[in-house]
Enzyme design. Structure first.
Site: not given
Length: 343
Positions: A11-12, A147, A310
């Site tokens: 994932g990111y 975030c 974030n």
């Protein structure tokens, strides 16, 4: 060397963890777990890591023991797997929302499900170094905040800590976030054709991060969240009411006193200039959170602002900062990239 593994590495947030961990001089990444891509090269999913690593993703079953494990999983997954990862690693850093709240009833309200491990909620230490640094030195279970929650808390905490705002009147937060906040497997609403040019209010009330902010600040919180066209970045705007007699000098002193010496929080409140208030654009890729304020002394209305990336200070970077603290390493080790300008 500190041996670490990333669970949910495709994932990111997982990719950002790998970017930071691979470049850390005292860390060895011993596993990048992905249920979707086991056996595939990491740089095939995270092309920015080309030539930085030859790692391939592995399955959870292939992973051995490690000193620390980062859980970069979908919400409500970590709580069902937590005992497994506690057995495999001394330190667990959870980047999901599963252990960010302090009780099962609040979790049920904001996440729409019963908590699978409510007995552990009190054992997780919040991964906010600016508030919980001493506890993080001995914590084996760490829950990294969301975030928007991190930005919101850091924007208002000095005024709460110094007793300058009316706690009973609470605070109102307006948060804006880029599309990467929805994750690498986001649905139709995050297609370019749907998101481009849009400023979409996706949570007019009841966003789960408002519960985190309320927990850390100890006051009633209302929050609205809007998706903007940016890929990375979070900006929060907070409105609160000062106690009678509090002036701008007291507000300035509270911010300076609270954050002097903090390696990753910068007070930004200039009289002029393009970036005279916190703006996430100049923070992308960095672990900094910029905070600022504006005050209407006539009405006593205070506006505070915060901005961060974030995926870094709002996620992976904050997690690495916590690990550095816990392991007795310099807090900024591996986290000194200052961001880019222009971008």
């Amino acid at each position: 060397m500190i041996r670490v593994a990333v669970i949910g590495a495709a994932g990111y947030i997982g990719g950002e963890l790998l970017r930071l961990l691979i470049g850390h001089p005292e860390i060895e990444v011993v596993g990048a777990v992905s249920s979707r891509f086991p056996g595939k090269r990491v740089d095939g999913v995270h092309p920015n890591l080309r030539s930085a690593t030859d790692m391939v993703f592995c399955s959870a079953e292939q992973l051995g023991e490690s000193d620390a494990v980062f859980l970069s999983l979908p919400h409500r997954s970590a709580m069902t797997q937590i005992e497994r990862w506690r057995r495999q690693s001394k330190i667990v850093l959870d980047l999901t929302g599963d252990f960010r709240l302090s009780d099962g009833a609040t979790f049920r309200r904001y996440y729409g499900a019963d908590h699978a491990a409510p007995h552990l909620l009190d054992e997780f230490v919040p991964g906010l170094p600016e508030l919980h640094r001493d506890r993080l030195r001995t914590a084996d279970l760490i829950s990294v905040p969301g975030c928007m929650a991190t930005a919101g808390v850091l924007a208002l905490y000095p005024l709460v800590a110094h007793g300058l705002i009316d706690l009973e009147r609470g605070a109102q937060f307006d948060a804006r976030t880029g599309s990467s906040g929805s994750g690498a497997t986001a649905g139709q609403a995050n297609l370019h054709a749907e998101r481009s040019g849009s400023m979409r209010v996706f949570a007019p009330t009841g966003h789960r991060h408002e519960a985190e902010i309320a927990r850390h600040l100890g006051l009633p919180v209302a929050m609205t969240a809007t998706g903007v066209e940016a890929v990375r970045g979070v900006q929060t705007i907070c409105h609160a009411t000062l106690r009678p007699g509090v002036d701008e000098q007291a507000v300035r002193r509270a911010f300076r006193t609270q954050y002097t010496g903090e390696p990753f929080v910068r007070v930004v409140a200039h009289q002029r200039g393009t970036f005279r208030y916190p703006d996430p654009k100049i923070l992308l890729g960095s672990n900094y959170c910029d905070v600022g304020y504006a005050l209407d002394e006539r009405s006593g209305r205070l506006t505070t602002m915060a901005a961060l990336d974030n995926l870094v200070k709002g996620g992976a970077g904050n997690a690495l900062q916590c690990l550095n603290i816990h392991m007795g390493r310099p807090e900024a080790l591996g986290l000194t990239f200052p961001g880019l300008h222009p971008l």
